[in-house]
Design an enzyme around this catalytic site. Structure first.
Site, PDB file in Angstrom:
ATOM      1  N   SER A  43      -6.037  -4.416   0.928  1.00 16.42           N
ATOM      2  CA  SER A  43      -6.491  -5.798   1.084  1.00 16.42           C
ATOM      3  C   SER A  43      -5.283  -6.668   1.381  1.00 16.42           C
ATOM      4  O   SER A  43      -4.735  -7.333   0.492  1.00 16.42           O
ATOM      5  CB  SER A  43      -7.210  -6.284  -0.182  1.00 16.42           C
ATOM      6  OG  SER A  43      -7.595  -7.642  -0.039  1.00 16.42           O
ATOM      7  N   GLU A  44      -4.846  -6.654   2.641  1.00 17.35           N
ATOM      8  CA  GLU A  44      -3.634  -7.373   3.012  1.00 17.35           C
ATOM      9  C   GLU A  44      -3.750  -8.869   2.727  1.00 17.35           C
ATOM     10  O   GLU A  44      -2.782  -9.504   2.309  1.00 17.35           O
ATOM     11  CB  GLU A  44      -3.302  -7.138   4.487  1.00 17.35           C
ATOM     12  CG  GLU A  44      -2.820  -5.732   4.815  1.00 17.35           C
ATOM     13  CD  GLU A  44      -3.958  -4.732   4.982  1.00 17.35           C
ATOM     14  OE1 GLU A  44      -5.138  -5.126   4.870  1.00 17.35           O
ATOM     15  OE2 GLU A  44      -3.658  -3.541   5.231  1.00 17.35           O
ATOM     16  N   ASP A  97       0.540  -4.446  13.181  1.00 12.67           N
ATOM     17  CA  ASP A  97      -0.745  -4.709  13.817  1.00 12.67           C
ATOM     18  C   ASP A  97      -1.771  -5.307  12.845  1.00 12.67           C
ATOM     19  O   ASP A  97      -2.732  -5.939  13.268  1.00 12.67           O
ATOM     20  CB  ASP A  97      -1.318  -3.406  14.388  1.00 12.67           C
ATOM     21  CG  ASP A  97      -0.283  -2.574  15.098  1.00 12.67           C
ATOM     22  OD1 ASP A  97      -0.332  -2.474  16.332  1.00 12.67           O
ATOM     23  OD2 ASP A  97       0.590  -2.005  14.417  1.00 12.67           O
ATOM     24  N   GLU A 110       0.831  -1.199   0.000  1.00 12.61           N
ATOM     25  CA  GLU A 110       0.000   0.000   0.000  1.00 12.61           C
ATOM     26  C   GLU A 110       0.872   1.259   0.000  1.00 12.61           C
ATOM     27  O   GLU A 110       1.740   1.420   0.864  1.00 12.61           O
ATOM     28  CB  GLU A 110      -0.915  -0.005   1.225  1.00 12.61           C
ATOM     29  CG  GLU A 110      -1.896  -1.163   1.237  1.00 12.61           C
ATOM     30  CD  GLU A 110      -2.482  -1.458   2.605  1.00 12.61           C
ATOM     31  OE1 GLU A 110      -3.350  -2.358   2.697  1.00 12.61           O
ATOM     32  OE2 GLU A 110      -2.062  -0.822   3.594  1.00 12.61           O
ATOM     33  N   PHE A 161       1.639  -1.622   8.842  1.00 18.06           N
ATOM     34  CA  PHE A 161       1.768  -1.714  10.293  1.00 18.06           C
ATOM     35  C   PHE A 161       1.684  -3.187  10.677  1.00 18.06           C
ATOM     36  O   PHE A 161       0.806  -3.909  10.201  1.00 18.06           O
ATOM     37  CB  PHE A 161       0.646  -0.950  11.009  1.00 18.06           C
ATOM     38  CG  PHE A 161       0.714   0.540  10.866  1.00 18.06           C
ATOM     39  CD1 PHE A 161       1.362   1.326  11.815  1.00 18.06           C
ATOM     40  CD2 PHE A 161       0.129   1.170   9.782  1.00 18.06           C
ATOM     41  CE1 PHE A 161       1.412   2.708  11.691  1.00 18.06           C
ATOM     42  CE2 PHE A 161       0.178   2.548   9.639  1.00 18.06           C
ATOM     43  CZ  PHE A 161       0.826   3.317  10.591  1.00 18.06           C
ATOM     44  N   HIS A 202      -2.005   0.443  15.903  1.00 16.51           N
ATOM     45  CA  HIS A 202      -0.939   0.952  15.044  1.00 16.51           C
ATOM     46  C   HIS A 202       0.377   1.113  15.809  1.00 16.51           C
ATOM     47  O   HIS A 202       1.271   1.815  15.331  1.00 16.51           O
ATOM     48  CB  HIS A 202      -1.319   2.306  14.447  1.00 16.51           C
ATOM     49  CG  HIS A 202      -2.475   2.283  13.510  1.00 16.51           C
ATOM     50  ND1 HIS A 202      -3.781   2.213  13.952  1.00 16.51           N
ATOM     51  CD2 HIS A 202      -2.538   2.313  12.158  1.00 16.51           C
ATOM     52  CE1 HIS A 202      -4.595   2.216  12.910  1.00 16.51           C
ATOM     53  NE2 HIS A 202      -3.867   2.279  11.809  1.00 16.51           N
TER      54      HIS A 202
END
Length: 343
Positions: free
Chosen positions: A66-67, A92, A36, A90, A136
């Site tokens: 969309s990881e 997280d 991203e 991140f 985050h």
């Protein structure tokens, strides 16, 4: 007459990572980068600066938010002969793509009997201190280091960042490359000065799985990595004023873990304190302490750790900052422990 020394190339970690990626892409057409905001923007944390202009949109690809999709795609690319470097902005966010990381990337070689490799680098930011709250600001080192099949690296300075990134790209196994926000050298984040160091122009690699003794001492072993390495060095300087000479180890790699270097140091000093900005329970600090104890290393005091407590990271800076490890906490812990030892 000897030739004059070349001026040092002092780079930030962000620029060192970008340089490593660009050199790897120039050397090997199978290397590509995706994630991203990594193309035109150059990465939120500066990790892909200049890559789009140098290598083009086919090899430097912005992805949708969309990881699960793009990290799963990276696993497939690795299986088909490419060497993708994919950024999870991140750490997280790993929860939404954990299946692709652990059930696919980490196990691909094992499930195929070594016939299908996964030469993939997952790079991701870690660390708090910016009021970014609990989604985050985490580190989660132990979550990745715990899992067989993944290698995990964590540089504390720009020199190591370049060498570890080039080593990670060349590795045939999936490597999680973690970088700490406090060390990146991005103006809006600030940075720890000690992370900006000389970085050679030429290509070089560091051994994944090997720690470094960055300060010698005979009274105490301090172990850190990433940002906590700098806390340990600051604390060592303060402790020296008390006549306590601390040896400081930069772990550099969390999986595989260089237990030998840590245990050898503790065998010399007889004392151990590990600094970890991840959660306290079941963390890398606990694993190092257990490793020293299991090997029967003779200790002059009970091993200690300074960590983030087992609570979600608060949004408010007034609540967050007191929870983070720092040099003052290390010094206080060492002084209290050595006072109790002497009593």
């Amino acid at each position: 007459m000897s030739a004059p020394h070349a001026s040092p190339r002092r780079l930030t970690i962000a620029k060192a990572i970008s340089e490593a990626l660009s050199q790897a892409m120039s050397d090997d057409p199978s290397v590509l980068v995706m994630g991203e905001d990594i193309a035109q923007l150059g990465g939120v944390f500066g990790t892909t600066q200049g890559l789009l202009a140098a290598h083009g949109p086919e090899r430097v690809r912005d992805t949708p938010i969309s990881e699960t999709g793009f990290i799963g795609a990276a696993v497939g690319l690795a299986a088909s002969g490419m060497r993708p470097v994919v950024e999870l902005m991140f750490v997280d966010f790993f929860g939404v793509c954990f299946d692709a990381i652990y059930n696919l990337a980490a196990k691909q070689s094992y499930f195929s009997g070594g016939r299908v490799r996964c030469p993939m680098v997952l790079m991701t930011s870690v660390g708090g201190g910016y009021g970014d709250a609990g989604q985050h600001s985490q580190c989660l080192y132990a979550s990745f280091a715990h899992m067989p099949g993944l290698k995990v690296v964590m540089p504390s300075n720009a020199h190591d960042a370049k060498g570890l990134m080039l080593a990670a790209i060349a590795d045939d196994n999936p490597v999680v490359f973690m970088f700490h926000k406090a060390l990146q050298g991005m103006g809006w984040l600030g940075t720890v000065p000690g992370s900006i160091v000389h970085v050679p122009q030429e290509r070089y690699t560091l051994d994944i799985g090997r720690a470094a003794v960055v300060r010698e001492g005979g009274d105490l072993t301090l172990v850190g990595w990433g940002a906590t390495l700098h806390h340990a060095l600051d604390a060592a300087g303060q402790l020296a004023q008390d006549g306590i000479e601390a040896e400081v180890i930069d772990l550099r790699t969390l999986a595989p873990l260089d237990r030998d270097t840590v245990c050898a140091s503790v065998a010399r000093t007889g004392r151990l304190l590990v600094v970890d900005d991840d959660y306290r329970s079941c963390g890398v600090a606990a694993e190092l302490i257990a490793s020293v104890c299991e090997r029967g290393v003779a200790l002059r005091m009970a091993p200690q750790r300074v960590t983030h407590p087992d609570v979600p990271i608060p949004f408010s800076p007034a609540l967050e900052h007191p929870l983070l490890p720092d040099a003052a906490k290390i010094v206080a812990q060492v002084r209290a422990s050595m006072k109790a030892e002497a009593a």
